[in-house]
Write a protein that holds these residues in place. Structure first.
Motif, PDB file in Angstrom:
ATOM      1  N   UNK A   1      86.753  21.982   6.389  1.00 37.24           N
ATOM      2  CA  UNK A   1      86.523  22.902   7.323  1.00 37.24           C
ATOM      3  C   UNK A   1      85.898  24.186   6.659  1.00 37.24           C
ATOM      4  N   UNK A   2      85.375  24.188   5.526  1.00 41.65           N
ATOM      5  CA  UNK A   2      84.682  25.332   4.927  1.00 41.65           C
ATOM      6  C   UNK A   2      83.283  25.263   5.540  1.00 41.65           C
ATOM      7  N   UNK A   3      83.048  26.481   5.989  1.00 42.59           N
ATOM      8  CA  UNK A   3      81.607  26.520   6.740  1.00 42.59           C
ATOM      9  C   UNK A   3      80.604  26.653   5.835  1.00 42.59           C
ATOM     10  N   UNK A   4      80.830  27.497   4.600  1.00 43.95           N
ATOM     11  CA  UNK A   4      79.607  27.758   3.589  1.00 43.95           C
ATOM     12  C   UNK A   4      79.259  26.439   2.941  1.00 43.95           C
ATOM     13  N   UNK A   5      80.434  25.710   2.560  1.00 40.07           N
ATOM     14  CA  UNK A   5      80.035  24.470   1.764  1.00 40.07           C
ATOM     15  C   UNK A   5      79.464  23.375   2.746  1.00 40.07           C
ATOM     16  N   UNK A   6      79.665  23.244   4.019  1.00 37.87           N
ATOM     17  CA  UNK A   6      78.948  22.604   5.097  1.00 37.87           C
ATOM     18  C   UNK A   6      77.619  22.804   5.220  1.00 37.87           C
ATOM     19  N   UNK A   7      77.358  24.050   5.157  1.00 39.14           N
ATOM     20  CA  UNK A   7      76.247  24.868   5.228  1.00 39.14           C
ATOM     21  C   UNK A   7      75.262  24.243   4.217  1.00 39.14           C
ATOM     22  N   UNK A   8      75.644  24.458   2.971  1.00 34.55           N
ATOM     23  CA  UNK A   8      74.970  24.059   1.540  1.00 34.55           C
ATOM     24  C   UNK A   8      74.802  22.475   1.820  1.00 34.55           C
ATOM     25  N   UNK A   9      75.750  21.767   2.254  1.00 35.13           N
ATOM     26  CA  UNK A   9      75.436  20.238   2.370  1.00 35.13           C
ATOM     27  C   UNK A   9      74.395  19.902   3.287  1.00 35.13           C
ATOM     28  N   UNK A  10      74.340  20.567   4.398  1.00 40.97           N
ATOM     29  CA  UNK A  10      73.512  20.385   5.609  1.00 40.97           C
ATOM     30  C   UNK A  10      72.009  20.552   5.125  1.00 40.97           C
ATOM     31  N   UNK A  11      72.007  21.580   4.328  1.00 41.66           N
ATOM     32  CA  UNK A  11      70.850  22.019   3.729  1.00 41.66           C
ATOM     33  C   UNK A  11      69.942  20.979   3.020  1.00 41.66           C
ATOM     34  N   UNK A  12      70.966  20.425   1.993  1.00 38.84           N
ATOM     35  CA  UNK A  12      70.342  19.473   0.994  1.00 38.84           C
ATOM     36  C   UNK A  12      70.264  17.996   1.812  1.00 38.84           C
ATOM     37  N   UNK A  13      70.851  17.757   2.957  1.00 35.82           N
ATOM     38  CA  UNK A  13      70.619  16.710   3.754  1.00 35.82           C
ATOM     39  C   UNK A  13      69.391  16.723   4.340  1.00 35.82           C
ATOM     40  N   UNK A  14      68.626  17.812   4.666  1.00 36.31           N
ATOM     41  CA  UNK A  14      67.265  17.741   5.454  1.00 36.31           C
ATOM     42  C   UNK A  14      66.221  17.199   4.772  1.00 36.31           C
ATOM     43  N   UNK A  15      65.884  16.092   5.282  1.00 38.50           N
ATOM     44  CA  UNK A  15      65.052  15.219   4.533  1.00 38.50           C
ATOM     45  C   UNK A  15      63.571  15.875   4.179  1.00 38.50           C
ATOM     46  N   UNK A  16      63.147  15.535   3.030  1.00 30.98           N
ATOM     47  CA  UNK A  16      62.048  16.379   2.510  1.00 30.98           C
ATOM     48  C   UNK A  16      60.725  15.802   3.197  1.00 30.98           C
ATOM     49  N   UNK A  17      60.932  14.740   3.423  1.00 27.98           N
ATOM     50  CA  UNK A  17      59.584  13.953   4.126  1.00 27.98           C
ATOM     51  C   UNK A  17      59.327  14.341   5.733  1.00 27.98           C
ATOM     52  N   UNK A  18      60.429  15.287   6.193  1.00 29.32           N
ATOM     53  CA  UNK A  18      60.170  15.648   7.476  1.00 29.32           C
ATOM     54  C   UNK A  18      60.661  14.743   8.624  1.00 29.32           C
ATOM     55  N   UNK A  19      61.431  13.526   8.012  1.00 27.53           N
ATOM     56  CA  UNK A  19      62.108  12.799   8.970  1.00 27.53           C
ATOM     57  C   UNK A  19      63.318  13.152   9.596  1.00 27.53           C
ATOM     58  N   UNK A  20      63.746  12.314  10.482  1.00 25.40           N
ATOM     59  CA  UNK A  20      65.252  12.967  11.486  1.00 25.40           C
ATOM     60  C   UNK A  20      66.293  12.665  10.452  1.00 25.40           C
ATOM     61  N   UNK A  21      67.195  14.057  10.381  1.00 27.65           N
ATOM     62  CA  UNK A  21      68.424  14.064   9.755  1.00 27.65           C
ATOM     63  C   UNK A  21      69.213  13.122   9.740  1.00 27.65           C
ATOM     64  N   UNK A  22      70.152  12.604   8.953  1.00 26.51           N
ATOM     65  CA  UNK A  22      71.185  11.834   9.097  1.00 26.51           C
ATOM     66  C   UNK A  22      72.278  12.314   9.926  1.00 26.51           C
ATOM     67  N   UNK A  23      73.332  11.452  10.448  1.00 26.55           N
ATOM     68  CA  UNK A  23      74.524  12.115  11.112  1.00 26.55           C
ATOM     69  C   UNK A  23      75.087  13.054  10.497  1.00 26.55           C
ATOM     70  N   UNK A  24      75.353  12.856   9.243  1.00 29.80           N
ATOM     71  CA  UNK A  24      76.272  13.859   8.236  1.00 29.80           C
ATOM     72  C   UNK A  24      75.619  15.140   8.641  1.00 29.80           C
ATOM     73  N   UNK A  25      74.415  15.202   8.572  1.00 28.83           N
ATOM     74  CA  UNK A  25      73.654  16.670   8.765  1.00 28.83           C
ATOM     75  C   UNK A  25      74.297  17.463   9.950  1.00 28.83           C
ATOM     76  N   UNK A  26      74.325  16.766  11.168  1.00 28.44           N
ATOM     77  CA  UNK A  26      74.714  17.509  12.219  1.00 28.44           C
ATOM     78  C   UNK A  26      76.313  17.679  12.246  1.00 28.44           C
TER      79      UNK A  26
END
Length: 541
Positions: free
Chosen positions: A453-478
């Motif tokens: 439930x930690x918003x800051x940790x989830x935001x950091x996780x979402x940031x690294x899940x954003x694909x570098x090749x511009x692809x669609x992010x995985x479900x964990x991102x959302x």
């Protein structure tokens, strides 16, 4: 040791008897068979195995048997027509056998005593695989030790040695090296705090009298030194004064930037201590200061990624994305030309240049940070202490050994307390600095599992899940962004990406709600606002 030699002798004797027995008994040599016949017999057997495994059909197997059988009959005929050598008795060679039985053990023992290490204890396979890294780490330590031996008044060398010793787990030696550094610069609060931290780590987390004395000196020199304030709170808690520790840590959290590396850890400590004291954790956990390196709303005029930058990044190529990062760093550098007194800004610029590998510019930015009163900010346990050897002056082997030792230390600390997210967060940040995306994501995932439930940790996780090749992010991102939105309802990144996901999934009402909440956050008349208004209009009423 005697048991080892006895076992080795018995084992050697048994093996030699089995190997040399043919030399010690008389026997007859049989007429040799035909190797060609044996090959064809093996081929027939292989055909049967292939049929059993389903690799050949019945028709294919029948054709193969016919061909191999034809060749087998021809080979057998040739073997029978060839002259056969008569069987001859073979004489035993007991002299040769005796000589070999005496020579082989003596030769093996001589080689082992010269090259082996009989007194060395056993080592697991995992430890042996890290042997090279250990040798490299020792090489770094020897180099730094030689520097301080050659020049005992080299403050930077003592700081580097203390840091390297701490990263390799030699906290007692690190404390002694920090003490040498303190002797050379007794009025440096940062050095006093570093020594106190090493003393605490060497005592398995206990703040002893010597560490308390160092903390007192650090706080007298700089009452705002964050590590000293953290460990002062820890000493207070260990003395049984839970409310006193809460008071100290709450004050530290309230005066810390939200993006400071120790903020998640400090919140965890406050929550645990408040619960133990029978207090409401929310009531004693204040909000930190705004981030030192914020991500402002689009076109707010401050360097940093805007919501439009974040949206565009998801469709960029890696080259375009790197160009965008370079542009953001350049904007920060341009701002500092007009506001050179911003010491923290220079420090951020130096870190950015280090990540980009522009070490010359990083050194210049670090010099400006010191010129305008900045320094290396301290951090609570687990953060990298100041005085780390400059990667630009190290050999690739030294750099690799240092990084590997640091990662191993963070990994061990995180695994020791897997339910504490701060350890996994530090490990993730360390992996991110090395460019290991997979390991970074794995560590942030474990941090999220420890604090879902930690918003800051989830935001950091979402940031690294954003694909570098511009692809669609995985479900964990959302999933992570939904947690972010729950704790921070006006987070522009969460509103944008969740709205985009809803629009692409045909959930128009959800997309309109999210983007409708984002719209007021964007400046009037800005391109970002116009773009979002167009998207909302396209969704219809």
């Amino acid at each position: 040791m005697m048991a080892f030699w006895i076992a080795a002798a018995l084992l050697t004797a048994g093996i030699l008897l089995a190997l040399l027995r043919p030399l010690m008994v008389a026997r007859k040599t049989e007429a040799a068979g035909s190797p060609e016949v044996d090959i064809y017999k093996d081929q027939l057997a292989e055909i049967e195995r292939d049929v059993g495994r389903g690799l050949l059909t019945d028709d294919q197997a029948a054709a193969a048997r016919t061909e191999v059988g034809r060749r087998l009959l021809a080979a057998d005929a040739r073997a029978k027509s060839a002259p056969v050598a008569p069987a001859t008795p073979a004489k035993p060679s007991r002299t040769l056998a005796t000589t070999l039985m005496a020579a082989v053990p003596l030769l093996a023992m001589g080689i082992y005593l010269r090259l082996g290490s009989p007194d060395l204890p056993g080592q697991p396979a995992g430890g042996r695989t890290d042997q090279t890294a250990g040798v490299q780490a020792q090489a770094v330590l020897k180099t730094l030790q030689a520097r301080v031996t050659e020049n005992p008044k080299d403050l930077e060398a003592w700081k580097a040695l203390a840091t390297a010793q701490g990263m390799t787990g030699q906290n007692d030696k690190a404390a002694a090296s920090w003490a040498k550094a303190v002797e050379l610069a007794p009025d440096d609060a940062n050095l006093q705090a570093s020594r106190a931290e090493a003393l605490v780590l060497s005592a398995d987390g206990v703040v002893g009298p010597e560490a308390k004395q160092a903390l007192g000196r650090a706080l007298a020199l700089n009452p705002k030194e964050p590590r000293a304030r953290y460990y002062d709170g820890l000493a207070t808690r260990q003395s049984g004064d839970l409310k006193g520790a809460i008071t100290r840590w709450s004050a530290l959290l309230a005066e810390s930037p939200a993006d400071a590396p120790w903020v998640p850890f400090l919140r965890g400590q406050l929550g645990e201590t408040a619960t133990e004291a029978g207090m409401d954790p929310a009531a004693v956990t204040p909000q930190p200061l705004p981030p030192a390196n914020p991500t402002p709303a689009p076109n707010a005029g401050t360097p940093g990624p805007t919501a439009d930058d974040m949206a565009a990044a998801s469709t960029m190529s890696s080259g375009d994305r790197n160009a965008m990062i370079q542009g953001m760093v350049q904007r920060l550098a341009d701002r500092l030309k007009t506001q050179p007194e911003d010491a923290e800004g220079w420090s951020r610029l130096a870190r950015a240049y280090r990540v980009l590998g522009q070490n010359d510019k990083a050194a210049e930015a670090e010099a400006n940070a010191k010129r305008y009163g900045g320094g290396t900010a301290g951090a609570p346990a687990g953060a990298v202490p100041p005085g780390m050897p400059d990667p630009a002056t190290m050999t690739p082997e030294q750099r690799s050994a240092t990084v590997k030792s640091l990662l191993a230390q963070f990994q061990a600390a995180a695994e020791k307390e897997p339910d504490k997210p701060e350890g996994w967060a530090r490990l993730a940040q360390a992996y991110e600095a090395t460019g290991d995306v997979a390991k970074t994501r794995e560590a942030w995932a474990k941090a999220v599992a420890a604090a879902p439930d930690d918003g800051e940790i989830n935001l950091a996780y979402a940031r690294v899940l954003l694909p570098a090749d511009g692809g669609h992010p995985p479900p964990a991102f959302f999933t992570a962004l939904r947690v972010v939105l729950k704790s921070s309802p006006n987070n522009p990144q969460a509103l944008w990406y969740l709205g985009l996901d809803a629009a692409e999934g045909g959930r128009k009402a959800e997309a309109k709600d999210l983007w409708g909440r984002l719209l007021p956050l964007l400046p009037e008349g800005s391109d970002d606002r116009k773009e979002l208004e167009g998207r909302l209009k396209a969704l219809g009423s």
